[in-house]
Scaffold this motif. Structure first.
Motif, mmCIF file in Angstrom:
data_model
loop_
_atom_site.group_PDB
_atom_site.id
_atom_site.type_symbol
_atom_site.label_atom_id
_atom_site.label_comp_id
_atom_site.label_asym_id
_atom_site.label_seq_id
_atom_site.Cartn_x
_atom_site.Cartn_y
_atom_site.Cartn_z
ATOM 1 N N ARG A 17 32.098 29.230 36.203
ATOM 2 C CA ARG A 17 31.736 28.769 34.894
ATOM 3 C C ARG A 17 32.559 28.759 33.705
ATOM 4 N N VAL A 18 33.411 30.032 33.548
ATOM 5 C CA VAL A 18 34.376 30.018 32.536
ATOM 6 C C VAL A 18 35.226 28.983 32.828
ATOM 7 N N LEU A 19 35.983 28.760 33.936
ATOM 8 C CA LEU A 19 36.948 27.953 34.212
ATOM 9 C C LEU A 19 36.469 26.471 33.824
ATOM 10 N N THR A 20 35.388 26.294 34.767
ATOM 11 C CA THR A 20 35.026 24.910 34.379
ATOM 12 C C THR A 20 34.789 24.367 32.831
ATOM 13 N N GLY A 21 33.952 25.412 32.196
ATOM 14 C CA GLY A 21 33.687 25.254 30.729
ATOM 15 C C GLY A 21 35.039 25.098 29.727
ATOM 16 N N GLY A 22 35.771 25.908 30.238
ATOM 17 C CA GLY A 22 37.325 25.967 29.484
ATOM 18 C C GLY A 22 38.002 24.662 29.648
ATOM 19 N N LEU A 26 38.571 21.842 26.823
ATOM 20 C CA LEU A 26 39.818 20.986 26.393
ATOM 21 C C LEU A 26 39.818 19.712 26.647
ATOM 22 N N ALA A 27 39.170 19.219 27.694
ATOM 23 C CA ALA A 27 39.220 17.715 27.676
ATOM 24 C C ALA A 27 38.481 17.160 26.377
#
Length: 198
Positions: A17-22, A26-27
């Motif tokens: 979740r953290v990686l996908t949210g980050g 950024l996008a």
């Protein structure tokens, strides 16, 4: 649901979740920056200029060996982190064996499969339950239990829940010597058995 019980419900996906949210944030920031630049809010001629400022471009060309080294190191780091993330996501969920009676030669170990089978057998004996499944998950220090019950038609769910908590889960906690055992219980109505027409 308490924080302790989340391990019983599902495998933790906090890192994903953290990686996908980050990546999503950024996008969004990059898209918003491109929109602001394209609309000319940073100056009318700014949208027609190159994306990379000429001063930054000159500095990068002047320090080319260092920039290439840093770029390669960053690429390798991202590759290793991505590979680790994929391996972690594909790894089967752990089923811990439980140690009882402390340490040393008198220590007793219960396998996850044996404990889950004992809970499943107890749960299948509850009035109104036609089938049951159980699985022990989590870690040795913080085990959690998942129980899935198929109820016969017309079963009193409140009575099943009370009997499950007092008898089945109470016995499981007592056998492990713990006051609390995080448990996720899933109830389903068992499909009616087909009758043969003669």
């Amino acid at each position: 649901m308490s924080t302790r019980s989340t391990a019983a419900v599902a495998r933790s996906a906090r890192a994903e979740r953290v990686l996908t949210g980050g990546a999503g944030v950024l996008a969004i920031l990059l898209g918003a920056g491109a929109l602001v630049l394209g609309l000319g809010w940073l100056g009318t001629g700014r949208a027609a200029r190159p994306v990379l400022d000429p001063m930054i471009r000159d500095w990068l060309l002047a320090n080319r060996p260092w920039v290439l080294g840093a770029g390669i190191a960053l690429g390798v780091l991202v590759f290793v982190l991505g590979l680790r993330w994929v391996v972690r996501s594909l790894r089967p969920e752990s089923r811990p064996d439980l140690r009882i009676d402390g340490a040393g030669p008198g220590r007793v170990t219960i396998t996850a499969a044996a404990f889950a089978e004992a809970v499943r057998t107890d749960a299948a004996r509850v009035t109104g339950v036609s089938r049951a499944q159980a699985r022990l998950v989590g870690s040795t220090e913080r085990p959690a239990l998942r129980v899935q019950l198929w109820l016969a038609e017309g079963t009193d769910v409140r009575a099943v829940w009370q009997q499950l908590d007092e008898t089945v889960l109470g016995r499981a906690r007592e056998s492990l010597g713990v006051d609390a055992l995080p448990t996720a219980v899933r109830l389903e109505l068992d499909s009616a058995r087909r009758r043969r027409v003669r």
